[in-house]
Design an enzyme around this catalytic site. Structure first.
Site, short mmCIF file in Angstrom:
data_model
loop_
_atom_site.label_atom_id
_atom_site.label_comp_id
_atom_site.label_asym_id
_atom_site.label_seq_id
_atom_site.Cartn_x
_atom_site.Cartn_y
_atom_site.Cartn_z
CG HIS A 162 19.20 -42.41 13.77
ND1 HIS A 162 17.86 -42.35 14.07
CD2 HIS A 162 19.32 -43.29 12.74
CE1 HIS A 162 17.19 -43.17 13.27
NE2 HIS A 162 18.05 -43.76 12.45
CG ASP A 368 21.09 -36.11 22.75
OD1 ASP A 368 21.36 -36.98 21.89
OD2 ASP A 368 20.65 -36.38 23.87
#
Length: 457
Positions: A162, A368
């Site tokens: 993730h 991110d």
């Protein structure tokens, strides 16, 4: 057939009431929202770290209408320190986000990481029925696929990473780069958020392991492992419906009436990857360059507490609060202060009201994996503008956002000026296209699609 889901955090958190009864409430986060409905439909087991209420090893969920079971892996304080706060968040997290100077590669923490991964794998093997696929999640459990494979060669195993996967040059600073890759390659299907992360992973397999790659496939030890980009979505229609409800509209109007200015909004976990100091400095530069904006624009920065026991995070909080004080001290006039700073978490309804109230959303991380805040804002906004870092994984999916380099304060300041001055027609046209993109890959489609790929359905 049931599904085995494996993650660090558990989908429901235990809370003991005043009467001593234990209740289980859904955890806030995309993973619970995505996979709880899947397990409710197909049944199975969710395996996770049992944080709190150590006496409970297994529980049927959801309460009152149980459809699957949660098995809770208990960790000692020393294991949490070395596996989670240590190797996972002092080695893998900064390395994956390109913050090599913040990494701590300690052998003792690596050994604890290995042992905790072994315990998770044993729990999977004890829980799994023949034919049950296994879906492992994220960087804390990278070794689990291989550990399962060593005992169940026929198992169908998926893993989703993730966070960003860095370039092979950065990844190879990890002393256990080979072991980590071999752990992941125990899976049949590996998912990541962007094509760039997939390319970097394939490069690492070639350079570290000498593995052959072909298209999206790694050939390793007689097996073929597919590596695919499948960015996670959000509950688009649910967010939109909540944002347009009378209660949220009224709450958003109260926020606007209180500020009586255009609203720039930032919502971030207080983490060094999120670029909050750089954003504040750029806003200060914006006010210096555009004095006409003073008294007419407010930046509301919501900083959600994170890893407060880690010294570097406490230092980050001090730096952020110092910047807020200095910028407010330089520019405050009359009853207006340029920055409103909120250091706490918010529930979904309160957060959605702020999304609805915002004229401009600032999502400007230095790096991110994806960033769901950007997607949540877009689903909730009526005519707002998204200013988005090119280093957020979501940038690939959201080209109509105003994309910026967060390391360039002058460029970011000018992007703020562009967003604040954008015509209503252009704002609505951009937002319409972005919302259409979100609906094309929502949360349920992401979860169901990955399970279907994993099982060959």
């Amino acid at each position: 057939m049931g599904l085995i889901v494996v993650s660090n955090r558990e989908p429901y958190a235990p809370r003991k009431g005043e009467d001593g009864q234990l209740t289980w409430r859904p955890s806030i986060g995309g993973l619970t929202a995505a996979l709880d409905p899947v397990l409710r439909r197909v049944g199975g087991t969710w395996i996770a770290w049992g944080e709190g209420q150590a006496e409970v090893e297994e529980v049927a969920l959801p309460q009152g209408d149980p459809r699957y079971r949660l098995k809770r892996v208990q960790l000692s304080e020393a294991e949490v320190r070395d596996y989670y706060h240590g190797f996972s968040n002092r080695a893998l997290w900064p390395m994956s986000h390109y913050f090599i100077e913040r990494t701590k590669y300690l052998s003792a923490q690596w050994q604890t990481y290995v042992e905790v991964n072994r315990r998770f794998a044993r729990t999977v093997l004890e829980s799994r029925e023949p034919g049950d696929p296994v879906w492992v999640h994220d960087y804390q459990l990278a070794l689990v696929p291989r550990l399962i494979r060593e005992s169940r060669s026929d198992a169908r195993i998926g893993l989703f990473w993730h966070i960003p996967w860095p370039s092979s040059e950065v990844f190879r600073t990890l002393p256990w780069d080979r072991e980590l890759l071999e752990g992941l390659l125990g899976a049949d299907l590996i998912g990541m958020h962007t094509p760039e992360y997939v390319r970097h992973f394939l490069s690492a397999c070639r350079r570290v392991l000498g593995a052959e790659t072909e298209g999206d496939t790694v050939h390793w030890q007689g097996r073929a492992v597919r590596v695919v980009d499948r960015p996670i979505g959000i509950e688009v229609d649910e967010y939109g419906a909540l944002a347009s409800s009378p209660e949220i509209e009224e709450a958003a109007d109260r926020i606007r009436r209180t500020l009586q200015t255009q609203l720039l909004l930032g919502v971030d976990r207080l983490d060094y990857t999120k670029g909050i100091p750089e954003r504040l400095e750029a806003f200060g530069d914006f006010l210096d360059r555009h004095p006409e904006a003073r008294g007419r624009v407010t930046l509301l920065q919501i900083a959600v507490p994170s890893r407060e026991q880690v010294e570097s995070y406490r230092q980050l909080r001090s730096r952020v609060e110092g910047l807020v004080g200095r910028i407010n001290g330089r520019h405050t006039q009359g009853g207006w202060a340029p920055i409103q700073y909120v250091y706490r978490g918010m529930g979904r309804e309160e957060l959605v009201a702020h999304y609805r109230a915002a004229d401009v959303m600032l999502v400007t991380p230095l790096r991110d994996g994806l960033n769901l805040v950007a997607k949540e804002f877009l689903a909730c906004s009526r005519d707002g503008v998204l200013v988005l870092s090119r280093f957020a994984g979501a940038a690939d999916e959201l080209p109509e956002a105003v994309q910026v380099n967060p390391y360039n304060p002058t460029g970011l300041a000018e992007a703020l000026n562009q967003a604040l001055g954008m015509s209503l027609e252009e704002k609505k046209a951009r937002l319409t296209r972005l919302q259409e993109r979100l609906r094309g890959s929502d949360l349920r489609a992401w979860a169901d699609g990955f399970v279907a790929e994993l099982t060959g359905a």
